[in-house]
Design an enzyme around this catalytic site. Structure first.
Site, PDB file in Angstrom:
ATOM      1  N   HIS A  50       0.829  -1.629  -0.057  1.00  0.00           N
ATOM      2  CA  HIS A  50      -0.219  -0.205   0.139  1.00  0.00           C
ATOM      3  C   HIS A  50       0.993   1.711   0.076  1.00  0.00           C
ATOM      4  O   HIS A  50       0.402   2.044   0.220  1.00  0.00           O
ATOM      5  CB  HIS A  50      -0.971  -0.042   0.887  1.00  0.00           C
ATOM      6  N   HIS A  77      -6.114  -7.675  -0.121  1.00  0.00           N
ATOM      7  CA  HIS A  77      -6.504  -5.430  -1.089  1.00  0.00           C
ATOM      8  C   HIS A  77      -6.071  -5.490  -2.595  1.00  0.00           C
ATOM      9  O   HIS A  77      -4.567  -5.640  -2.657  1.00  0.00           O
ATOM     10  CB  HIS A  77      -5.833  -4.745   0.454  1.00  0.00           C
TER      11      HIS A  77
HETATM   12 ZN   LIG Z   1      -4.407  -6.823   2.572  1.00  0.00          ZN
END
Ligand SMILES: [Zn+2]
Length: 343
Positions: free
Chosen positions: A159, A197
């Site tokens: 991320h 994600h």
């Molecule tokens: Zn994740």
């Protein structure tokens, strides 16, 4: 398969994150990596080695120097202002505001982050520097001809953007490794992100580049974090046009549907003709994960590893998410065992 591991990850030990309107205990905790390591040893995956020290230059190949400098001093600046408890941002830049770097640490935290789930602690910088070294050591093994290696990184990295943190991530370990592979002579590299994600940070870092293919299977951002990136129409820009591919999948996705997306992703990687593959290995696709909504089961993970081995590429696994802590070792190492059985 060699595993690279450093217990310096435990220096990053956040107490709390903002979740569903409450401060709750951090889901991203040292025990995650400890249980993956224990499983590596339990099944005899292969030797476990400490990382070499590479310093911050390879990190700055994918992260902005001012961002790296901010992370290095953020804790000290926070303590001087607020005392010795975890640093969390509380305000961000909205549309119509100016992108300026404030002097005050509270303003800097908002400037360089995108969520309130990612505490900075006393040992965070040492931990993330070590995680980058773990990834770089794994990349070096691939350069030297290993068929595969496992960089047991913590905290995760995918991320983390070029110049901001969030989603438990500070340095993008997979991106650092992919860049290192390029710098060591690989003409083209693919990063395949199988965390639940979207790997928004990795996408951001390579979005305008045609030498690193980024492919991500993840929960649809219309439903799930990180919400503002990861849609199927994001295909890269400029020289990177066609070198970015997203596979957003709905809540409740089980292995049959997920596997079909993986096969498509692997065909795309094969067509791109890369010299090496970096896998962002998250196992929060597991049905028992407390913050995720896919339905993969423990028996599915070795099948994923076998499919990845079928790509026939030198492969560096870089650990990302997985928050069903008691299952993380079996599931993550399951992928590696499935790979090793075929490779
Ligand atoms: Zn994740």
């Amino acid at each position: 398969m060699i595993t690279i591991y450093s217990d310096a990850h435990a220096l990053h030990d956040g107490k709390a994150e903002l979740h569903d309107g409450k401060l709750v205990s951090s889901f991203e905790m040292p025990r995650r990596a400890e249980l993956v390591l224990a499983r590596v040893k339990e099944v005899g995956l292969g030797p476990v080695s400490p990382p070499k020290i590479f310093g911050l230059d390879p990190v700055r190949r994918v992260h902005a120097p001012d961002y790296v400098a901010f992370l290095e001093t953020a804790w000290d600046e926070w303590v001087a202002e607020h005392g010795e408890h975890d640093a969390l941002p509380f305000t961000w830049i909205g549309p119509g505001m100016r992108r300026v770097v404030p002097d005050h640490i509270d303003g800097k935290l908002g400037y360089y982050s995108f969520d309130a789930g990612t505490p900075i602690t006393a040992g965070t910088f040492r931990a993330i520097r070590s995680a980058a070294d773990v990834a770089l050591t794994g990349a070096e093994l691939i350069v030297r001809g290993e068929r595969a290696a496992f960089a047991l990184t913590r905290p995760p990295g995918h991320h983390a953007h070029r110049a901001c943190y969030g989603g438990y991530c500070f340095f993008n370990n997979a991106a650092v490794a992919a860049q290192a592979l390029r710098d060591a002579g690989a003409d083209r590299v693919a990063v395949l992100d199988i965390d639940y994600h979207h790997g928004n940070g990795t996408q951001d870092i390579f979005y305008s580049r045609g030498d690193v293919l980024f492919v991500s299977l993840h929960a649809d951002p219309v439903q799930e974090y990180p919400y503002y990136l990861g849609f199927s129409d994001e295909t890269g820009e400029g020289a990177g046009e066609g070198a970015n591919a997203n596979y957003p999948l709905p809540f409740g996705t089980g292995f049959h549907t997920w596997r079909a997306a993986l096969d498509d992703a692997l065909a795309r990687i094969a067509a791109f003709r890369v010299d090496a593959l970096v896998v962002s290995l998250g196992v929060d696709t597991y049905k028992g994960d407390p913050i995720s909504r896919f339905r993969l089961d423990t028996a599915d993970y070795p099948l994923i590893g076998a499919a990845l081995a079928g790509a026939g590429l030198p492969t560096l696994f870089v650990m990302e998410g997985g928050y069903a802590v008691e299952a993380i070792g079996v599931n993550a190492v399951g992928v590696l065992q499935g790979f090793a059985d075929v490779a």
